[in-house]
Enzyme design. Sequence first.
Site, PDB file in Angstrom:
ATOM      1  N   GLU A 233      11.572  -3.715  -3.071  1.00  0.00           N
ATOM      2  CA  GLU A 233      12.892  -2.580  -3.266  1.00  0.00           C
ATOM      3  C   GLU A 233      13.976  -3.419  -2.965  1.00  0.00           C
ATOM      4  O   GLU A 233      14.309  -3.530  -1.748  1.00  0.00           O
ATOM      5  CB  GLU A 233      12.789  -1.436  -2.425  1.00  0.00           C
ATOM      6  CG  GLU A 233      14.033  -0.726  -2.659  1.00  0.00           C
ATOM      7  CD  GLU A 233      14.012   0.776  -2.137  1.00  0.00           C
ATOM      8  OE1 GLU A 233      14.980   1.472  -2.232  1.00  0.00           O
ATOM      9  OE2 GLU A 233      13.095   1.122  -1.383  1.00  0.00           O
ATOM     10  N   LYS A 275      10.916  -1.391  -6.994  1.00  0.00           N
ATOM     11  CA  LYS A 275      11.844  -0.439  -7.129  1.00  0.00           C
ATOM     12  C   LYS A 275      13.266  -0.844  -7.014  1.00  0.00           C
ATOM     13  O   LYS A 275      13.699  -1.088  -6.057  1.00  0.00           O
ATOM     14  CB  LYS A 275      11.757   0.567  -6.094  1.00  0.00           C
ATOM     15  CG  LYS A 275      12.529   1.866  -5.667  1.00  0.00           C
ATOM     16  CD  LYS A 275      12.251   2.577  -4.331  1.00  0.00           C
ATOM     17  CE  LYS A 275      13.201   3.874  -4.377  1.00  0.00           C
ATOM     18  NZ  LYS A 275      12.710   4.807  -3.229  1.00  0.00           N
TER      19      LYS A 275
END
Length: 414
Positions: A233, A275
């Site tokens: 992420e 992500k």
Amino acid sequence: SSHLGPRTRTRIWYLGEGVLRAETNLYHIMTSLAHGGLPSVLPADILAELKETATKLCAPSKGFLAADESAGPWLRAGHADAKQIPDTAENRASYRSMCFSTPGLSDHISGVILHWETLFQKDASGKDLVDIIKEGGMIPGIKVDKAYDKKGMWGTPSGPLGHPEVSTRGLDDLQQRAAEAYKRGARFAKWRNVLQLDPEKGLPSDLAIADTVHTLARYASICQSERLVPIVEPEIVPNGSHDIAYCAKMTEKVLAAQFAALALHHVYLEGAVLKPNMVKNGLAGPKADAEAVATLTVQALLRTVPPAMPGIFFLSGETALDEDNEEIATINLMTMNKLFKDKMPWHLSFSYGKALQKTCIVTWLGKDENKAAAQKALKARANANSDAVRGVYTPGSCPSVGVDGNVKQAAGPY
């Protein structure tokens, strides 16, 4: 043979050795190919388990419930009434057990990301929350980063968040914590690094990007060594007055650097997921519509994300106070899948926290008598996002608290 001279025997020995070396090299090449081109020393059983878990997480039309807030999620819901719910361990366990036990939630949710506290919590009857998730047909995951210090990195300017560029902490004991999380039932992990945008100050800096992608790659490799599928992420936050074009440019730059770092660290892409942020304008910048967001986001992904990665699960990101976070996140995801589903090699889905839970939280408000209604709200928004993954969500068809009661969300790390 005894009638052969010493030179002839030597030549035959060299030929045999050469064949043996060639066969050995061929074995290593084939093993490496079976490992996705990674070093053959990586254990095949671990890679197989990682791929199996990642495939399950990327089940058709399903996404993640991000329930990994360090404090009560109602404090980050950005709602005036919800902020009044006492932030206690008991309330956090009560709320999350209610969410995880929502009937039919696994129709739309493949994985649930937990805070470290939640990994060890029980519901009122004494049942482990992890077991509620597993028995409900979902996979438990765990947030393993330790947030960042707002003091930031030496010599970097302050960005729209009001502090310098930052580096996320937690690598020092990650190996041990990842192993413990796996024993507790977690099968995937999350780590968030934060980057800020400011065109005038040149943010994000090359230093911040290099630190982010290295840290995330190191985290991912450690998690994979402990059989946890890593969620990678590199989040570019929407704070600021930049336009969508600058966000697109920087998102591409960051993702290109990220996948180079993952390759350098021998991360098995088939056993990991991404992500990222959506490509959007800054909160105070010129507004872009859903089609622009979808087009520039997918363009950035197609230019940077290898097809070997099985899934991409967006974070929703903060929205302006006059915007409905839940509805906008669903519409943006739906528009991407509606316009580009046939052009994308990965499962394109959601990993939402507030954008799944806000109406649920405001319906619940800490009261047991509101449990059924709150679960219905959570199930409805999860179903809406399943429809978005299939590109068929009808805007406005899912009940939402909207912008009623919107306040600035609580500051601090998730």
